[in-house]
Scaffold this active site. Sequence first.
Site, PDB file in Angstrom:
ATOM      1  N   HIS A 188       0.721  -1.286  -0.105  1.00 13.44           N
ATOM      2  CA  HIS A 188       0.057  -0.046   0.093  1.00 13.44           C
ATOM      3  C   HIS A 188       0.857   1.277   0.111  1.00 13.44           C
ATOM      4  O   HIS A 188       0.358   2.345  -0.188  1.00 13.44           O
ATOM      5  CB  HIS A 188      -0.895   0.012   1.170  1.00 13.44           C
ATOM      6  CG  HIS A 188      -0.233   0.179   2.356  1.00 13.44           C
ATOM      7  ND1 HIS A 188       0.379  -0.672   3.319  1.00 13.44           N
ATOM      8  CD2 HIS A 188      -0.075   1.468   3.179  1.00 13.44           C
ATOM      9  CE1 HIS A 188       1.040  -0.160   4.235  1.00 13.44           C
ATOM     10  NE2 HIS A 188       0.736   1.162   4.428  1.00 13.44           N
TER      11      HIS A 188
HETATM   12  C1  UD1 Z   1      -0.983   5.613   6.715  1.00  9.37           C
HETATM   13  C2  UD1 Z   1       0.097   5.878   7.429  1.00  9.37           C
HETATM   14  C3  UD1 Z   1       1.208   4.554   7.030  1.00  9.37           C
HETATM   15  C4  UD1 Z   1       0.855   3.505   7.541  1.00  9.37           C
HETATM   16  C5  UD1 Z   1      -0.824   3.463   7.035  1.00  9.37           C
HETATM   17  C6  UD1 Z   1      -1.528   1.952   7.795  1.00  9.37           C
HETATM   18  C7  UD1 Z   1       0.769   8.305   6.992  1.00  9.37           C
HETATM   19  C8  UD1 Z   1       1.616   9.245   6.297  1.00  9.37           C
HETATM   20  N1  UD1 Z   1       0.959   7.125   6.444  1.00  9.37           N
HETATM   21  O1  UD1 Z   1      -1.025   5.312   5.300  1.00  9.37           O
HETATM   22  O2  UD1 Z   1       2.520   4.833   7.531  1.00  9.37           O
HETATM   23  O3  UD1 Z   1       1.415   2.394   7.125  1.00  9.37           O
HETATM   24  O4  UD1 Z   1      -1.466   4.365   7.194  1.00  9.37           O
HETATM   25  O5  UD1 Z   1      -2.399   1.404   7.231  1.00  9.37           O
HETATM   26  O6  UD1 Z   1      -0.251   8.536   7.687  1.00  9.37           O
HETATM   27  N2  UD1 Z   1      -8.386   5.489   2.505  1.00  9.37           N
HETATM   28  C9  UD1 Z   1      -9.951   5.035   2.718  1.00  9.37           C
HETATM   29  N3  UD1 Z   1     -10.289   4.506   4.001  1.00  9.37           N
HETATM   30  C10 UD1 Z   1      -9.706   4.390   4.844  1.00  9.37           C
HETATM   31  C11 UD1 Z   1      -8.249   5.037   4.951  1.00  9.37           C
HETATM   32  C12 UD1 Z   1      -7.860   5.409   3.769  1.00  9.37           C
HETATM   33  O7  UD1 Z   1     -10.692   4.987   1.631  1.00  9.37           O
HETATM   34  O8  UD1 Z   1     -10.068   4.047   5.925  1.00  9.37           O
HETATM   35  C13 UD1 Z   1      -8.014   5.788   1.414  1.00  9.37           C
HETATM   36  C14 UD1 Z   1      -8.349   6.994   1.147  1.00  9.37           C
HETATM   37  O9  UD1 Z   1      -8.437   7.261  -0.358  1.00  9.37           O
HETATM   38  C15 UD1 Z   1      -6.915   8.085   1.289  1.00  9.37           C
HETATM   39  C16 UD1 Z   1      -5.963   6.931   1.244  1.00  9.37           C
HETATM   40  O10 UD1 Z   1      -6.566   5.680   1.498  1.00  9.37           O
HETATM   41  O11 UD1 Z   1      -6.774   9.058   0.760  1.00  9.37           O
HETATM   42  C17 UD1 Z   1      -4.758   6.842   1.800  1.00  9.37           C
HETATM   43  O12 UD1 Z   1      -4.736   6.978   3.484  1.00  9.37           O
HETATM   44  P1  UD1 Z   1      -4.052   7.728   4.481  1.00  9.37           P
HETATM   45  O13 UD1 Z   1      -4.656   7.739   5.719  1.00  9.37           O
HETATM   46  O14 UD1 Z   1      -3.886   9.353   4.056  1.00  9.37           O
HETATM   47  O15 UD1 Z   1      -2.517   6.997   4.353  1.00  9.37           O
HETATM   48  P2  UD1 Z   1      -2.258   5.403   4.301  1.00  9.37           P
HETATM   49  O16 UD1 Z   1      -1.770   5.118   3.174  1.00  9.37           O
HETATM   50  O17 UD1 Z   1      -3.440   4.544   4.912  1.00  9.37           O
END
Ligand code: UD1
Length: 364
Positions: free
Chosen positions: A213
């Site tokens: 991811h």
């Molecule tokens: C975050 C952490 C990463 C960690 C990961 C664990 C940061 C910078 N990164 O990354 O270190 O390894 O969490 O999982 O904080 N989204 C959804 N639903 C959710 C969550 C996310 O649809 O419940 C999608 C959204 O499109 C969002 C994208 O995933 O924009 C990324 O989510 P985000 O929380 O920004 O970062 P992660 O990639 O999850």
Amino acid sequence: MKKIVTVIGARPQFIKASMLSKEIKKYQNELEEIIVNTDQHYDKNMSDIFFEQLQIPKPKYNLGIGSGTHGEQTGKMLMKIEEVLIKEKPDYVLVYGDTNSTLAGALAASKLLIPVIHVEAGLRSYNKNMPEEQNRILTDHISKILICPTDTAVENLKKENITENVYNLGDIMCDSVIYYSKIADKTIVLKDNIKSLYGKNIDINKWYLTTIHRAENTADSKKLQTILSVLEELDEKVIFPVHPRIRKFVDELNEKNNYNNILFIEPVDYMTMLYLTKNAKKIVTDSGGLQKEAYILDVPCITVRDQTEWVETLENGYNVLAKPDYFELKQKIENAQINKKFEKKHYYGDGKTAEKIVKVLREE
Ligand code: UD1
């Protein structure tokens, strides 16, 4: 009575908090914990099921931040966490790991001169392009108490002149792996659930487990396609719980390439994940947590990254790094093998990290 505000928001933080919050609760006369959930992860499968299954105390505050660019997400969190801290006036703010929720919690507290406790301090990949690396460095430098998981982490902090109030208490995730994998093992219903999940019976050790991811592997769909093409050709099925961040790309690639060997499933709960990990033939991942879980549970792991913060896992073949290059990745997955000639060192502690952290909190 010491009042601690804990800021969490992403899936791995829920797992870590489940162990420490349970331990803090045992000292209700001395320690009060208020949980703030930024809602960085908001899908049911990324959040609610963890609160339910791991019996994490209900957050007093749900900030509803959700997704956004890094600046937007962190900025919104910072504003809302500050409001909470002004109202609650805690003695400490506790944060875990390296996500945007970590940095926002630490920064809001630091600006209000509230001491920050950073659990999982001192990790470094030495790749500043990673948002997590930026978050770690900044959080460590504004923290008052730094709880490191390993000696390497303590050494890393020393190189940055951080030497006061630094403790190596082991890794809190090791606590949760030891505690919950035993429960997962005994839960027959869970095993049935897993089988029915795929509509067929899959024998233990007859699957690879994968999670991908990170931005570095998914921002460019060519890299993801290369990784999937390798997984498609492995000798056993590949179970891939898909993070919502890459769902769209995976669906597009699957439509185009019609993968038969990869079972794309929704993100799973923690105990199912431990079961899938423990009984996997090998793990292919870019997650920090999964690399370590594989190490603790003795499953060979191939990490699709250029560096790892968990350098101890690289000893004796427990974990190997691989670029998302077709030939390199394929060869490294095929050859991955743990060298059992050497006695395993328990770098990540004995599963009693939560107890040790609470001792520090009570005595500070
Ligand atoms: C975050 C952490 C990463 C960690 C990961 C664990 C940061 C910078 N990164 O990354 O270190 O390894 O969490 O999982 O904080 N989204 C959804 N639903 C959710 C969550 C996310 O649809 O419940 C999608 C959204 O499109 C969002 C994208 O995933 O924009 C990324 O989510 P985000 O929380 O920004 O970062 P992660 O990639 O999850």
